[in-house]
Write a protein that holds these residues in place. Structure first.
Motif, PDB file in Angstrom:
ATOM      1  N   UNK A   1      26.115  10.677 -38.332  1.00 11.50           N
ATOM      2  CA  UNK A   1      26.165   9.590 -39.451  1.00 11.50           C
ATOM      3  C   UNK A   1      25.982   8.086 -38.079  1.00 11.50           C
ATOM      4  N   UNK A   2      26.195   8.486 -36.998  1.00 16.39           N
ATOM      5  CA  UNK A   2      25.739   6.823 -36.128  1.00 16.39           C
ATOM      6  C   UNK A   2      24.936   6.858 -36.102  1.00 16.39           C
ATOM      7  N   UNK A   3      24.097   7.536 -35.752  1.00 12.67           N
ATOM      8  CA  UNK A   3      22.816   8.099 -35.586  1.00 12.67           C
ATOM      9  C   UNK A   3      21.686   7.474 -35.340  1.00 12.67           C
ATOM     10  N   UNK A   4      21.008   6.819 -36.545  1.00 11.64           N
ATOM     11  CA  UNK A   4      20.848   6.382 -37.436  1.00 11.64           C
ATOM     12  C   UNK A   4      19.445   6.132 -37.107  1.00 11.64           C
ATOM     13  N   UNK A   5      19.272   5.462 -36.158  1.00  8.43           N
ATOM     14  CA  UNK A   5      18.749   4.779 -35.165  1.00  8.43           C
ATOM     15  C   UNK A   5      17.671   5.410 -34.388  1.00  8.43           C
ATOM     16  N   UNK A   6      18.187   6.441 -34.450  1.00  4.82           N
ATOM     17  CA  UNK A   6      17.378   7.410 -32.917  1.00  4.82           C
ATOM     18  C   UNK A   6      16.511   8.633 -34.285  1.00  4.82           C
TER      19      UNK A   6
ATOM     20  N   UNK B   1      13.745  15.743 -38.145  1.00  4.60           N
ATOM     21  CA  UNK B   1      15.366  15.585 -38.373  1.00  4.60           C
ATOM     22  C   UNK B   1      16.176  15.935 -39.071  1.00  4.60           C
ATOM     23  N   UNK B   2      16.879  15.876 -39.535  1.00  9.93           N
ATOM     24  CA  UNK B   2      18.771  16.060 -40.137  1.00  9.93           C
ATOM     25  C   UNK B   2      18.929  14.719 -39.629  1.00  9.93           C
ATOM     26  N   UNK B   3      19.801  14.532 -40.302  1.00 11.29           N
ATOM     27  CA  UNK B   3      20.939  13.612 -39.855  1.00 11.29           C
ATOM     28  C   UNK B   3      23.188  14.242 -41.665  1.00 11.29           C
ATOM     29  N   UNK B   4      23.561  13.814 -40.389  1.00 10.70           N
ATOM     30  CA  UNK B   4      24.605  14.020 -41.951  1.00 10.70           C
ATOM     31  C   UNK B   4      25.264  12.402 -42.505  1.00 10.70           C
ATOM     32  N   UNK B   5      25.230  13.157 -43.770  1.00 12.87           N
ATOM     33  CA  UNK B   5      25.785  11.594 -44.516  1.00 12.87           C
ATOM     34  C   UNK B   5      26.799  12.050 -45.625  1.00 12.87           C
ATOM     35  N   UNK B   6      26.742  10.910 -45.815  1.00 14.54           N
ATOM     36  CA  UNK B   6      28.466  10.653 -46.974  1.00 14.54           C
ATOM     37  C   UNK B   6      28.385   9.717 -47.405  1.00 14.54           C
ATOM     38  N   UNK B   7      27.832   9.145 -47.739  1.00  9.97           N
ATOM     39  CA  UNK B   7      27.720   7.891 -49.205  1.00  9.97           C
ATOM     40  C   UNK B   7      25.900   8.414 -49.761  1.00  9.97           C
ATOM     41  N   UNK B   8      25.678   7.425 -50.979  1.00  8.24           N
ATOM     42  CA  UNK B   8      24.482   7.647 -51.335  1.00  8.24           C
ATOM     43  C   UNK B   8      24.048   5.993 -50.850  1.00  8.24           C
ATOM     44  N   UNK B   9      24.190   5.538 -50.680  1.00 12.31           N
ATOM     45  CA  UNK B   9      23.342   4.131 -49.015  1.00 12.31           C
ATOM     46  C   UNK B   9      23.260   5.263 -47.570  1.00 12.31           C
ATOM     47  N   UNK B  10      23.616   5.802 -47.344  1.00 11.13           N
ATOM     48  CA  UNK B  10      23.330   6.407 -46.275  1.00 11.13           C
ATOM     49  C   UNK B  10      22.061   7.867 -46.361  1.00 11.13           C
TER      50      UNK B  10
ATOM     51  N   UNK C   1      20.194   7.653 -48.994  1.00 12.10           N
ATOM     52  CA  UNK C   1      18.713   6.218 -48.563  1.00 12.10           C
ATOM     53  C   UNK C   1      18.267   5.812 -47.914  1.00 12.10           C
ATOM     54  N   UNK C   2      19.054   5.602 -46.789  1.00 13.18           N
ATOM     55  CA  UNK C   2      18.993   4.549 -45.843  1.00 13.18           C
ATOM     56  C   UNK C   2      17.828   6.386 -44.398  1.00 13.18           C
ATOM     57  N   UNK C   3      18.179   7.702 -44.958  1.00  9.08           N
ATOM     58  CA  UNK C   3      18.180   8.792 -43.986  1.00  9.08           C
ATOM     59  C   UNK C   3      16.751   8.688 -44.103  1.00  9.08           C
ATOM     60  N   UNK C   4      16.439   8.744 -45.464  1.00  6.68           N
ATOM     61  CA  UNK C   4      15.522   8.654 -46.188  1.00  6.68           C
ATOM     62  C   UNK C   4      14.070   8.024 -45.910  1.00  6.68           C
ATOM     63  N   UNK C   5      14.076   6.580 -45.798  1.00  5.66           N
ATOM     64  CA  UNK C   5      14.111   5.588 -45.694  1.00  5.66           C
ATOM     65  C   UNK C   5      13.338   5.924 -44.700  1.00  5.66           C
ATOM     66  N   UNK C   6      14.530   6.043 -43.343  1.00  4.50           N
ATOM     67  CA  UNK C   6      13.867   6.245 -42.122  1.00  4.50           C
ATOM     68  C   UNK C   6      13.356   7.470 -41.600  1.00  4.50           C
ATOM     69  N   UNK C   7      12.722   7.991 -42.999  1.00  2.00           N
ATOM     70  CA  UNK C   7      11.387   9.080 -42.535  1.00  2.00           C
ATOM     71  C   UNK C   7      12.819  10.360 -42.065  1.00  2.00           C
TER      72      UNK C   7
ATOM     73  N   UNK D   1      18.762  16.150 -45.556  1.00  2.00           N
ATOM     74  CA  UNK D   1      20.595  15.056 -44.485  1.00  2.00           C
ATOM     75  C   UNK D   1      21.599  16.193 -44.957  1.00  2.00           C
ATOM     76  N   UNK D   2      22.362  16.355 -44.716  1.00  2.00           N
ATOM     77  CA  UNK D   2      23.655  16.791 -45.316  1.00  2.00           C
ATOM     78  C   UNK D   2      23.794  16.062 -46.155  1.00  2.00           C
ATOM     79  N   UNK D   3      25.001  17.075 -46.865  1.00  2.00           N
ATOM     80  CA  UNK D   3      25.701  15.901 -47.290  1.00  2.00           C
ATOM     81  C   UNK D   3      27.222  16.454 -47.127  1.00  2.00           C
ATOM     82  N   UNK D   4      28.356  15.691 -47.027  1.00  2.00           N
ATOM     83  CA  UNK D   4      29.608  15.921 -47.380  1.00  2.00           C
ATOM     84  C   UNK D   4      31.266  15.431 -47.461  1.00  2.00           C
ATOM     85  N   UNK D   5      31.859  15.929 -47.941  1.00  2.00           N
ATOM     86  CA  UNK D   5      32.015  17.446 -47.365  1.00  2.00           C
ATOM     87  C   UNK D   5      32.297  17.549 -49.092  1.00  2.00           C
ATOM     88  N   UNK D   6      31.436  18.487 -49.706  1.00  2.00           N
ATOM     89  CA  UNK D   6      31.698  18.637 -51.004  1.00  2.00           C
ATOM     90  C   UNK D   6      32.704  19.515 -51.416  1.00  2.00           C
ATOM     91  N   UNK D   7      33.714  20.680 -50.573  1.00  2.00           N
ATOM     92  CA  UNK D   7      34.528  21.523 -50.612  1.00  2.00           C
ATOM     93  C   UNK D   7      35.551  21.192 -49.578  1.00  2.00           C
TER      94      UNK D   7
END
Length: 183
Positions: free
Chosen positions: A85-90, A101-110, A112-118, A122-128
């Protein structure tokens, strides 16, 4: 529902022999759609990644990813890369090389940013509840993100049972990612 295996050296070891042995056992009884070689500790990451990719290809795993290093993923002919989640610029650079390209996200904002960057997913966590991963987001939060984001979402974090897999599937997740489920 897509399945996504993530390695951890505590289960797979940190030598080519232990990695190959562990993968042989797992791949002989589970066939994940996506696999990620993740080992943040070893100085031999490139050598182990090569072993991981070679064996995963022998088992005809559809999507073989490396962790964080898109240049190495490209060099070793992996299918893609999973960013922290610190590598959005890559993300853009990985996409230019034709990598998934998959990126780890932990919030809606992250997300959305991943989606906008192409990002492709994403992985979204932690669920459990998951060791050392903080307060779980829960199924309602997952459902909310799935409803708002257009790219595929892998639920991640504490997924170890069929009941949990069914629960994230009911939320509309594209798939689930796990370390311990595949062991």
């Amino acid at each position: 529902m897509k399945t996504y295996l993530i390695t951890d050296p505590s289960y797979y070891g940190s030598t080519p022999d232990t990695l190959e042995s562990a993968l042989d056992v797992i791949y002989s009884h589970r066939f994940p759609d996506f696999v990620l070689f993740r080992d943040k500790q070893t100085p031999e990451y490139a050598d182990l990644a090569h072993t991981f990719i070679t064996l995963s290809r022998q088992y005809k795993i559809p999507h073989v990813l490396l962790h964080g290093d898109y240049l190495l993923a490209h060099e070793l002919k992996a299918d893609g890369v999973h960013f922290t989640s610190t590598q959005f610029d890559e993300i853009t650079e990985a996409k230019k090389l034709g990598l998934y390209a998959v990126i780890s996200t932990h919030s809606y904002e992250e997300a959305l940013k991943a989606q906008a960057l192409g990002a492709d997913a994403i992985t979204y966590s932690p669920i459990f509840t998951s060791p050392n991963k903080g307060e779980p987001k829960g199924l309602e939060d997952l459902k909310e993100i799935v409803d708002k984001i257009e790219i595929p979402i892998f639920a991640l974090g504490g997924i170890t049972t069929e009941e949990q897999i069914n629960a994230v599937k009911e939320c509309g997740a594209y798939g689930f990612a796990s370390i311990r489920y595949f062991i």
